[in-house]
Design a protein around this motif. Structure first.
Motif, short mmCIF file in Angstrom:
data_model
loop_
_atom_site.label_atom_id
_atom_site.label_comp_id
_atom_site.label_asym_id
_atom_site.label_seq_id
_atom_site.Cartn_x
_atom_site.Cartn_y
_atom_site.Cartn_z
N LEU A 1 0.92 -1.37 0.07
CA LEU A 1 0.02 -0.07 -0.09
C LEU A 1 0.80 1.25 0.17
N LEU A 2 0.68 1.98 -1.07
CA LEU A 2 1.58 3.15 -1.16
C LEU A 2 0.66 4.47 -0.85
N VAL A 3 -0.65 4.20 -0.75
CA VAL A 3 -1.67 5.36 -0.25
C VAL A 3 -2.60 4.40 0.35
N ASN A 4 -2.98 4.41 1.48
CA ASN A 4 -3.87 3.54 2.40
C ASN A 4 -5.08 4.18 2.61
N ASN A 5 -6.17 4.02 1.89
CA ASN A 5 -7.47 4.48 2.15
C ASN A 5 -7.71 5.94 2.80
N VAL A 6 -7.07 6.78 2.34
CA VAL A 6 -6.98 8.26 2.56
C VAL A 6 -8.30 8.72 2.36
N ASN A 7 -8.84 9.17 3.24
CA ASN A 7 -10.20 10.09 2.93
C ASN A 7 -9.83 11.32 2.22
N ILE A 8 -10.30 11.78 1.21
CA ILE A 8 -10.10 12.98 0.44
C ILE A 8 -10.94 14.16 0.85
N GLY A 9 -12.03 13.76 1.51
CA GLY A 9 -13.19 14.75 2.05
C GLY A 9 -14.21 15.00 1.21
N SER A 10 -14.19 14.70 0.03
CA SER A 10 -15.38 14.70 -0.89
C SER A 10 -15.30 13.88 -2.18
N PRO A 11 -16.05 13.94 -3.12
CA PRO A 11 -16.18 12.84 -4.08
C PRO A 11 -15.00 13.19 -4.99
N ALA A 12 -14.28 12.23 -5.53
CA ALA A 12 -13.30 12.24 -6.74
C ALA A 12 -13.92 12.68 -7.89
N THR A 13 -13.20 13.41 -8.54
CA THR A 13 -13.76 13.96 -9.79
C THR A 13 -12.77 13.55 -11.02
N THR B 1 1.23 9.57 -12.37
CA THR B 1 2.66 9.69 -13.10
C THR B 1 3.54 8.68 -12.46
N LEU B 2 4.14 7.84 -13.67
CA LEU B 2 5.03 6.80 -13.23
C LEU B 2 6.24 6.94 -14.14
N ASP B 3 7.33 6.65 -13.29
CA ASP B 3 8.53 6.13 -14.16
C ASP B 3 9.14 4.98 -13.61
N ALA B 4 10.34 4.75 -13.92
CA ALA B 4 10.96 3.20 -13.68
C ALA B 4 11.08 3.33 -11.98
N THR B 5 11.22 4.01 -11.22
CA THR B 5 11.16 4.16 -9.75
C THR B 5 10.29 4.70 -9.01
N ASP B 6 9.60 5.86 -9.43
CA ASP B 6 8.75 6.62 -8.56
C ASP B 6 7.49 6.78 -9.37
N TYR B 7 6.43 7.31 -8.27
CA TYR B 7 5.04 7.80 -8.71
C TYR B 7 4.66 9.06 -8.23
N VAL B 8 3.72 9.75 -8.95
CA VAL B 8 3.00 11.13 -8.29
C VAL B 8 1.72 10.53 -8.76
N LEU B 9 0.70 10.54 -7.68
CA LEU B 9 -0.73 10.49 -7.80
C LEU B 9 -1.41 11.68 -7.30
N THR B 10 -2.00 12.20 -8.10
CA THR B 10 -2.85 13.48 -7.89
C THR B 10 -4.32 13.27 -8.09
N VAL B 11 -5.37 13.32 -6.98
CA VAL B 11 -6.75 12.91 -7.11
C VAL B 11 -7.57 14.46 -6.92
N ARG B 12 -8.21 14.53 -8.01
CA ARG B 12 -9.06 15.86 -8.23
C ARG B 12 -10.24 15.62 -7.28
N HIS B 13 -11.04 16.57 -6.63
CA HIS B 13 -12.21 16.37 -5.98
C HIS B 13 -12.96 17.35 -5.82
N ALA B 14 -14.33 17.12 -5.72
CA ALA B 14 -15.13 18.57 -5.29
C ALA B 14 -14.98 19.11 -3.69
N GLY B 15 -14.76 20.31 -3.78
CA GLY B 15 -14.74 21.25 -2.80
C GLY B 15 -13.29 21.06 -2.02
#
Length: 167
Positions: free
Chosen positions: A78-90, A95-109
């Motif tokens: 688990l890299l991100v474990n059931n994190v509540n973002i506070g409002s529905p995801a939109t 972004t991935l490469d050979a070693t790293d990730y960047v995850l951005t989740v857009r959400h309302a509010g």
């Protein structure tokens, strides 16, 4: 598997707008999943996968597995474990490469987006043929307490894109 989705050889950004709805009373049972895996078939059955799961109760998980067939990806690393973002995801950007990730989740509010980054720990030489991947999008109604017959989960995917980024 396709070289187009090989994030070990080139930095890639996968993004989509998403919407999750339905009449399932237990919001955590409404789920949408985006996954990359080393072979065809459900990411739960493949040896290698990295997956985003977004639930109706606003929880986000990013997880991965390697050399673990027939294992639910969310029960592996688990890299991100059931994190509540506070409002529905939109939507999301992964972004991935050979070693790293960047995850951005857009959400309302709120702030409008939540981001995480770090090393994913996957090894190219152990990721299927040549590091190539398949892409999967799923909408699921998770079973469990409160899941009854005839209950529906609806997921919408829009503006799906895969971009090759400069190293």
């Amino acid at each position: 598997p396709s070289r187009d989705y090989n994030f070990f050889r080139k930095r890639l950004r996968f993004s989509a707008d998403v919407e999750l709805s339905g009449d399932v009373a237990t919001l955590s049972q409404r789920q949408i999943r985006f996954a990359l895996s080393s072979t065809t078939g459900s990411s739960n059955y493949t040896d290698d996968a990295i997956a985003i799961r977004i639930r109706g109760d606003n929880a986000v998980t990013l997880s991965c597995k390697q050399n673990r067939p027939n294992t639910n990806t969310e029960n592996a690393t688990l890299l991100v474990n059931n994190v509540n973002i506070g409002s529905p995801a939109t939507g999301f950007e992964l972004t991935l490469d050979a070693t790293d990730y960047v995850l951005t989740v857009r959400h309302a509010g709120g702030t409008g987006s939540t981001s995480w980054s770090g090393a994913h720990g996957l090894i190219a030489a152990q990721w299927g043929p040549r590091g190539d991947s398949t892409m999967q999008m799923e909408v699921r109604r998770n079973t469990g307490a409160g899941a009854g017959a005839g209950q529906i989960v609806t997921g919408a995917w829009d503006n799906l894109s895969v971009e090759r980024l400069a190293p």
